[in-house]
Design a protein around this motif. Structure first.
Motif, PDB file in Angstrom:
ATOM      1  N   ASP A 169       0.835  -1.188   0.000  1.00  0.00           N
ATOM      2  CA  ASP A 169       0.000   0.000   0.000  1.00  0.00           C
ATOM      3  C   ASP A 169       0.877   1.247   0.000  1.00  0.00           C
ATOM      4  OD1 ASP A 169      -2.823   1.152   0.483  1.00  0.00           O
ATOM      5  OD2 ASP A 169      -1.609   2.073   2.077  1.00  0.00           O
ATOM      6  N   ASP A 170       0.384   2.326  -0.604  1.00  0.00           N
ATOM      7  CA  ASP A 170       1.190   3.537  -0.735  1.00  0.00           C
ATOM      8  C   ASP A 170       1.571   4.127   0.615  1.00  0.00           C
ATOM      9  OD1 ASP A 170       0.982   3.228  -3.433  1.00  0.00           O
ATOM     10  OD2 ASP A 170      -0.547   4.784  -3.733  1.00  0.00           O
ATOM     11  N   ASP A 171       0.649   4.146   1.552  1.00  0.00           N
ATOM     12  CA  ASP A 171       0.951   4.702   2.872  1.00  0.00           C
ATOM     13  C   ASP A 171       2.000   3.873   3.598  1.00  0.00           C
ATOM     14  OD1 ASP A 171      -0.889   6.707   2.415  1.00  0.00           O
ATOM     15  OD2 ASP A 171      -2.540   5.641   3.410  1.00  0.00           O
ATOM     16  N   ILE A 172       1.883   2.554   3.481  1.00  0.00           N
ATOM     17  CA  ILE A 172       2.860   1.677   4.135  1.00  0.00           C
ATOM     18  C   ILE A 172       4.231   1.832   3.477  1.00  0.00           C
ATOM     19  CG2 ILE A 172       3.437  -0.722   4.644  1.00  0.00           C
ATOM     20  CD1 ILE A 172       0.480  -1.334   4.791  1.00  0.00           C
ATOM     21  N   LEU A 173       4.240   1.921   2.151  1.00  0.00           N
ATOM     22  CA  LEU A 173       5.504   2.103   1.441  1.00  0.00           C
ATOM     23  C   LEU A 173       6.171   3.413   1.830  1.00  0.00           C
ATOM     24  CD1 LEU A 173       7.508   1.144  -0.695  1.00  0.00           C
ATOM     25  CD2 LEU A 173       6.077   2.219  -2.442  1.00  0.00           C
ATOM     26  N   MET A 174       5.400   4.478   1.945  1.00  0.00           N
ATOM     27  CA  MET A 174       5.948   5.762   2.368  1.00  0.00           C
ATOM     28  C   MET A 174       6.538   5.675   3.775  1.00  0.00           C
ATOM     29  SD  MET A 174       6.658   8.951   2.005  1.00  0.00           S
ATOM     30  CE  MET A 174       5.735   9.644   0.609  1.00  0.00           C
ATOM     31  N   ALA A 175       5.849   4.981   4.682  1.00  0.00           N
ATOM     32  CA  ALA A 175       6.355   4.836   6.058  1.00  0.00           C
ATOM     33  C   ALA A 175       7.676   4.064   6.070  1.00  0.00           C
ATOM     34  CB  ALA A 175       5.310   4.130   6.913  1.00  0.00           C
ATOM     35  N   PHE A 176       7.767   3.016   5.252  1.00  0.00           N
ATOM     36  CA  PHE A 176       9.013   2.245   5.177  1.00  0.00           C
ATOM     37  C   PHE A 176      10.152   3.100   4.628  1.00  0.00           C
ATOM     38  CE2 PHE A 176       6.520  -1.921   4.961  1.00  0.00           C
ATOM     39  CZ  PHE A 176       6.850  -2.253   6.268  1.00  0.00           C
ATOM     40  N   CYS A 177       9.879   3.908   3.630  1.00  0.00           N
ATOM     41  CA  CYS A 177      10.918   4.755   3.029  1.00  0.00           C
ATOM     42  C   CYS A 177      11.414   5.809   4.015  1.00  0.00           C
ATOM     43  CB  CYS A 177      10.386   5.420   1.765  1.00  0.00           C
ATOM     44  SG  CYS A 177      10.029   4.265   0.409  1.00  0.00           S
ATOM     45  N   ILE A 178      10.509   6.418   4.750  1.00  0.00           N
ATOM     46  CA  ILE A 178      10.912   7.407   5.752  1.00  0.00           C
ATOM     47  C   ILE A 178      11.705   6.747   6.874  1.00  0.00           C
ATOM     48  CG2 ILE A 178      10.075   9.075   7.437  1.00  0.00           C
ATOM     49  CD1 ILE A 178       9.789   9.963   4.537  1.00  0.00           C
ATOM     50  N   ASN A 179      11.294   5.557   7.267  1.00  0.00           N
ATOM     51  CA  ASN A 179      12.021   4.821   8.311  1.00  0.00           C
ATOM     52  C   ASN A 179      13.431   4.478   7.848  1.00  0.00           C
ATOM     53  OD1 ASN A 179      12.258   3.276  10.830  1.00  0.00           O
ATOM     54  ND2 ASN A 179      12.181   1.481   9.501  1.00  0.00           N
ATOM     55  N   LEU A 180      13.572   4.085   6.580  1.00  0.00           N
ATOM     56  CA  LEU A 180      14.898   3.775   6.051  1.00  0.00           C
ATOM     57  C   LEU A 180      15.769   5.021   5.991  1.00  0.00           C
ATOM     58  CD1 LEU A 180      16.823   1.734   4.795  1.00  0.00           C
ATOM     59  CD2 LEU A 180      15.794   2.195   2.573  1.00  0.00           C
ATOM     60  N   GLU A 181      15.187   6.150   5.625  1.00  0.00           N
ATOM     61  CA  GLU A 181      15.948   7.399   5.599  1.00  0.00           C
ATOM     62  C   GLU A 181      16.459   7.756   6.991  1.00  0.00           C
ATOM     63  OE1 GLU A 181      15.292  12.195   4.719  1.00  0.00           O
ATOM     64  OE2 GLU A 181      13.636  10.770   4.497  1.00  0.00           O
ATOM     65  N   ASN A 182      15.639   7.566   8.008  1.00  0.00           N
ATOM     66  CA  ASN A 182      16.050   7.884   9.377  1.00  0.00           C
ATOM     67  C   ASN A 182      17.186   6.988   9.850  1.00  0.00           C
ATOM     68  OD1 ASN A 182      14.087   9.906   9.555  1.00  0.00           O
ATOM     69  ND2 ASN A 182      12.528   8.483  10.319  1.00  0.00           N
ATOM     70  N   HIS A 183      17.171   5.722   9.440  1.00  0.00           N
ATOM     71  CA  HIS A 183      18.233   4.814   9.862  1.00  0.00           C
ATOM     72  C   HIS A 183      19.535   5.036   9.091  1.00  0.00           C
ATOM     73  CE1 HIS A 183      15.033   2.498  11.894  1.00  0.00           C
ATOM     74  NE2 HIS A 183      16.016   1.995  12.615  1.00  0.00           N
ATOM     75  N   LEU A 184      19.441   5.628   7.928  1.00  0.00           N
ATOM     76  CA  LEU A 184      20.641   5.913   7.141  1.00  0.00           C
ATOM     77  C   LEU A 184      21.082   7.363   7.299  1.00  0.00           C
ATOM     78  CD1 LEU A 184      19.805   3.981   3.841  1.00  0.00           C
ATOM     79  CD2 LEU A 184      21.139   3.200   5.804  1.00  0.00           C
ATOM     80  N   LYS A 185      20.634   8.013   8.349  1.00  0.00           N
ATOM     81  CA  LYS A 185      20.959   9.423   8.574  1.00  0.00           C
ATOM     82  C   LYS A 185      22.073   9.536   9.595  1.00  0.00           C
ATOM     83  CE  LYS A 185      17.595  12.303   8.596  1.00  0.00           C
ATOM     84  NZ  LYS A 185      16.367  13.047   8.960  1.00  0.00           N
ATOM     85  N   HIS A 186      22.991  10.433   9.323  1.00  0.00           N
ATOM     86  CA  HIS A 186      24.083  10.720  10.256  1.00  0.00           C
ATOM     87  C   HIS A 186      24.157  12.226  10.426  1.00  0.00           C
ATOM     88  CE1 HIS A 186      27.813  10.204  12.461  1.00  0.00           C
ATOM     89  NE2 HIS A 186      28.361  11.141  11.708  1.00  0.00           N
ATOM     90  N   GLY A 187      23.691  12.717  11.586  1.00  0.00           N
ATOM     91  CA  GLY A 187      23.639  14.152  11.798  1.00  0.00           C
ATOM     92  C   GLY A 187      22.558  14.778  10.925  1.00  0.00           C
ATOM     93  N   MET A 188      22.948  15.758  10.133  1.00  0.00           N
ATOM     94  CA  MET A 188      22.018  16.431   9.243  1.00  0.00           C
ATOM     95  C   MET A 188      22.004  15.848   7.837  1.00  0.00           C
ATOM     96  SD  MET A 188      20.637  18.575  11.239  1.00  0.00           S
ATOM     97  CE  MET A 188      19.706  19.501  10.024  1.00  0.00           C
ATOM     98  N   SER A 189      22.893  14.903   7.557  1.00  0.00           N
ATOM     99  CA  SER A 189      22.975  14.318   6.217  1.00  0.00           C
ATOM    100  C   SER A 189      22.436  12.895   6.224  1.00  0.00           C
ATOM    101  CB  SER A 189      24.427  14.314   5.727  1.00  0.00           C
ATOM    102  OG  SER A 189      25.236  13.530   6.583  1.00  0.00           O
ATOM    103  N   SER A 190      21.915  12.466   5.078  1.00  0.00           N
ATOM    104  CA  SER A 190      21.371  11.121   4.933  1.00  0.00           C
ATOM    105  C   SER A 190      21.781  10.568   3.576  1.00  0.00           C
ATOM    106  CB  SER A 190      19.844  11.130   5.056  1.00  0.00           C
ATOM    107  OG  SER A 190      19.328   9.826   4.900  1.00  0.00           O
TER     108      SER A 190
END
Length: 220
Positions: A79-100
């Protein structure tokens, strides 16, 4: 394993008790079988359960972050909402400081298009990566995500290597070694291949040139 379960029994020496002795009677020592079960079998079993639990916790954490990319069939019907949540979660885990490494919203847009153009025979994450590679930069965030997915180490053998080296480094002659010195010696022993490629003479010269104390005398 063809080993007879014979446990040696210790000889029990009973002392003489007087009629006015009110102390509690001594408990009988455990049998050889009970001693083996408590001191060896249960201990090994606890260690095995703890190790397996730790490994599965790592796999579970890995699946929560990258699972939607790894399961290609599930990705097609997310589902689009679930996919968006997964993508945002992945961005947060691949973030270091202000950069991702990636942008979650851009990744969502790329995956929305990508899952429609994936060939029907694509079943594995490596197949998705090869397909993206042939697109010549059309899906930059998805390309980075799949590269990280397929190269990340879920478990490492550092603990096993550490224990195998520990018994060689800290023996009975080095029982008073400090923890800091032990850590550095273990690191040198584990990374022996990297250590062999180091030019010690250049390091010694650099250290000597920086540490050499030179006094400048001015003649008056």
């Amino acid at each position: 394993m063809g080993i007879e379960p014979n446990f040696p029994e210790k000889c029990i020496i009973k002392g003489t008790r007087h009629f006015d002795d009110e102390s509690a009677p001594e408990e009988a020592p455990p049998s050889g079988k009970d001693s083996f079960r408590v001191n060896y079998f249960n201990y090994i079993l606890d260690q095995a359960i703890s190790s397996i639990t730790s490994r599965f916790e790592q796999f579970q954490e890995f699946a929560e972050i990258f699972g939607f990319l790894y399961n290609v069939d599930q990705l097609r019907f997310l589902d689009d909402d679930i996919l968006m949540a997964f993508c945002i979660n992945l961005e947060n885990h691949l973030k270091h400081g202000m950069s991702s490494d990636i942008n979650g919203h851009d990744l969502y847009a790329e995956l929305k298009v990508l899952k429609s153009y994936l060939p029907a025979e694509t079943r594995k994450a490596i197949d998705v990566l090869n397909f993206i590679k042939d697109m010549k930069g059309c899906y930059p965030n998805a390309f980075i995500s799949y590269r990280i997915l397929l190269t990340i180490q879920v478990t490492v053998s550092s603990a096993e290597r550490s224990f195998s080296k520990l018994k060689l480094i800290k023996n009975y002659l080095r029982s008073m070694m400090s923890q800091e010195r032990l850590n550095w010696l273990a690191m040198l022993s584990i990374e022996i291949e990297m250590l062999d490629n180091i030019d010690f003479y250049s390091i010694i010269e650099d250290f000597a040139s920086e540490r050499a104390g030179r006094s400048v005398f001015i003649m008056r």
